[in-house]
Design an enzyme around this catalytic site. Structure first.
Site, PDB file in Angstrom:
ATOM      1  CE  LYS A 111     155.692  45.636  63.050  1.00 26.36           C
ATOM      2  NZ  LYS A 111     155.233  44.319  63.575  1.00 26.36           N
ATOM      3  CB  SER A 192     158.348  42.149  62.897  1.00 28.59           C
ATOM      4  OG  SER A 192     156.968  42.279  63.176  1.00 28.59           O
ATOM      5  CB  SER A 216     155.757  40.809  65.721  1.00 30.65           C
ATOM      6  OG  SER A 216     156.404  40.052  64.733  1.00 30.65           O
TER       7      SER A 216
END
Ligand SMILES: *[C@@H]1O[C@H](CO)[C@@H](O)[C@H](O)[C@H]1NC(C)=O
Ligand SMILES: *[C@@H]1O[C@H](CO)[C@@H](O)[C@H](O)[C@H]1NC(C)=O
Ligand SMILES: *[C@@H]1O[C@H](CO)[C@@H](O)[C@H](O)[C@H]1NC(C)=O
Ligand SMILES: *[C@@H]1O[C@H](CO)[C@@H](O)[C@H](O)[C@H]1NC(C)=O
Ligand SMILES: *[C@@H]1O[C@H](CO)[C@@H](O)[C@H](O)[C@H]1NC(C)=O
Ligand SMILES: CC(=O)N[C@H]1CO[C@H](CO)[C@@H](O)[C@@H]1O
Length: 516
Positions: A111, A192, A216
């Site tokens: 990420k 996310s 997330s």
């Protein structure tokens, strides 16, 4: 043709071509970590071939799916080095040297809020952080590198982990664009850790890492039909991760199978002097011999699993209602004791994160943590939250300021540290957790609670507690949904047992369908 249709056509053509021309003896698409290692051992696969495959795949699919922000220009070289290392040593000496673990030579996508000290940028999706130079790799990245993994690139995410504005930016960042759900392109991919989940789902990487503050990992993993593990806070180091709050942030794997996710978890857990308090406190939870031992086919047998009220609220006759009911039956058949009709005290308060103090506490914590993390950078284009706010005002087009705003940033900027009110809010969250899930689980001697998708996230978030989501089905329109198991801090071993046994008993997951 509209742009989306064009990109879709291109992606389809690409997939067909890849199927026809895929020249490897080894079938890389959907390959697991263990099969990759077997391919390495029997010489039907090299790490370089793997990296080439994933880079091609990213090139073909990313214009449509926007799962990846950057690929690592050094990935092929790292792969070649891993291949050379494997050939240089006999397997015994290789293992004795501490290398040759299961992630050796395996490409990992990170990420974009997880720092790497290399050619890749670490920006949480925002142009404000472009050009910043971290002093070192994030703690979890050092561990991955030591395990011999290849850093493939950075995954798209909700910009600033969805902590910039309300109602938020599911799967959107200024640098990555709008990510799409590969099952149903018009459905939310959630966030996310959006790009990590999509990349895992579509074999753009062997395995990926995401982060979670509240939902997330569990949400995008569920909606993209992959497995996500949200570890106990502190089990994995947050050093070098763009923060929301050290009280809730955690780093975990997003992968196609429970086994893959567990191999990644094994590689990234452990003490880190740069996140000393949390990783020190959580290290007592790490089992001797790692987590692989809990991949037990009969892992549901004898487990006490609670089904709290308020989560499985699908109307009779919907796909979700029927499928979840079937799964409950399967879980019982597997020997688990399923206890329904439990109440988590003050659940409605816990789920109301805007008013229960969670967002309030996060705002103050974010401002402090961001400041600390920015001041740790070797080079920083922005030095504080105020600078980031000013950057967005100065770059309204790239950062879609008018459309998305930056309300959370503005609220956070108005805070002045953890004062009496913030302390009271945090105490209240701790009490909600203690009187809520923690008390319920102890009273009923539960090994886990179950809920759809990320429904448990706020309950787990305020207690720093772990959760695992496993693919559970596909809705009427083909949108995936997951089943999550959550538990007390340090319950990863039993959560893994249950998640693995559930996965093996149901085998729900299928590769993406790319429906319009
Ligand atoms: C090597 O292992 C892979 C992964 O299990 C398998 O698919 C392949 O058939 C094997 N190839 C040979 C030559 O044994
Ligand atoms: C990182 O960002 C810079 C722009 O500041 C860009 O030139 C570079 O290509 C980026 N790195 C990668 C690996 O994409
Ligand atoms: C759904 O079905 C169950 C079992 O058949 C029944 O007890 C329940 O009342 C139904 N609920 C609704 C809202 O129709
Ligand atoms: C941010 O951090 C710097 C360096 O640690 C410190 O001097 C400054 O006071 C901090 N600012 C805020 C708003 O916390
Ligand atoms: C921040 O504080 C100022 C001054 O008290 C106030 O005018 C403003 O509305 C606040 N902004 C937010 C987003 O709360
Ligand atoms: C923090 C909070 O809202 N606590 C409430 C939990 O529920 C009990 C009653 O069930 C209330 O008395 C508390 O105020």
């Amino acid at each position: 043709m509209p742009r989306q249709t064009l990109a879709m056509a291109a992606a389809y053509t690409f997939l067909v071509l890849l199927a026809v021309t895929g020249a490897h003896g080894f079938h890389i698409e959907e390959a697991t970590v263990e099969s990759i290692q077997q391919g390495f051992r029997n010489d039907s696969l090299t790490s370089v071939q793997l990296v080439r495959f994933y880079l091609d795949r990213i090139r073909g699919l990313n214009p449509l799916l926007r799962a990846v922000i950057e690929v690592n220009p050094d990935a092929l070289r790292q792969a070649a080095r891993a291949d050379a290392e494997r050939h240089r040593f006999s397997s015994v000496r290789f293992l004795a040297a501490g290398a040759g673990g299961l992630l050796h030579g395996v490409p990992v996508l990170l990420k974009d809020n997880i720092a790497t000290r290399d050619a890749l940028n670490t920006t949480a999706g925002s142009y404000a952080l472009l050009g910043s130079v971290p002093p070192r790799d994030a703690g979890v990245v050092s561990r991955l590198r030591r395990a011999g993994a290849v850093v493939l690139g950075k995954a798209n995410m909700d910009e600033w982990a969805n902590f910039r504005s309300l109602p938020g930016t599911e799967g959107w960042s200024a640098r990555g664009g709008q990510a799409r759900n590969p099952y149903v392109l018009t459905a939310s991919p959630c966030g996310s850790s959006t790009g990590s989940a999509i990349a895992a789902a579509t074999s753009m990487a062997a395995v990926t890492l995401g982060t979670e503050t509240d939902g997330s990992i569990l949400c995008p993993a569920s909606l993209n039909s992959v497995v996500g593990i949200k570890p106990t806070v502190g089990l994995t180091s947050r050093a070098g991760v763009v923060p929301v709050t050290p009280r809730q942030d955690t780093v975990g794997p997003i992968c196609r199978t429970v086994t893959d996710a567990v191999h990644v978890l094994d590689a990234i857990v452990g003490y880190d002097a740069l996140d000393a308090a949390a990783t020190g406190a959580a290290s007592k939870y790490i089992p001797h011999g790692g987590y692989v031992q809990f991949l037990k086919k009969h892992g549901l047998n004898g487990k006490r699993i609670g089904v709290p009220n308020g989560f499985f609220t699908y109307p009779n006759g919907t796909v979700q209602q029927m499928v979840y009911q079937q799964h409950l039956n399967t879980i019982r058949e597997q020997g688990a004791i399923v206890i329904e009709n439990l109440d988590i005290e003050n659940l409605s308060v816990i789920l109301d994160t805007l008013n229960n103090g969670e967002q309030f506490a996060l705002a103050a914590e974010f401002k402090l943590s961001l400041n600390t993390s920015l001041s740790d950078l070797s080079y920083y284009p922005v030095r504080s939250l105020a600078d980031v706010i000013a950057f967005n005002i100065a770059h309204p087009v790239e950062e879609k300021l008018e459309e998305i705003g930056q309300l959370i940033f503005l609220v956070a900027e108005n805070t002045t540290g953890i004062g009496a009110t913030e302390k009271a809010a945090i105490d209240r969250l701790n009490k909600l957790s203690a009187d809520g899930l923690e008390k319920l689980m102890k009273e009923h001697e539960l090994d886990a609670v179950m809920a759809p998708n990320n429904a448990l996230s706020p309950v787990l978030a305020i207690g720093g507690m772990p959760g695992i989501t496993v693919p559970a089905g596909y809705g009427a329109l083909g949108v995936p949904f997951g089943l999550s198991f959550g538990g007390l801090r340090g319950y990863e071993p039993r959560l893994i047992e249950m998640a693995y046994a559930f996965e093996q008993a149901t085998k729900v997951r299928k590769p993406p369908t790319f429906l319009p």
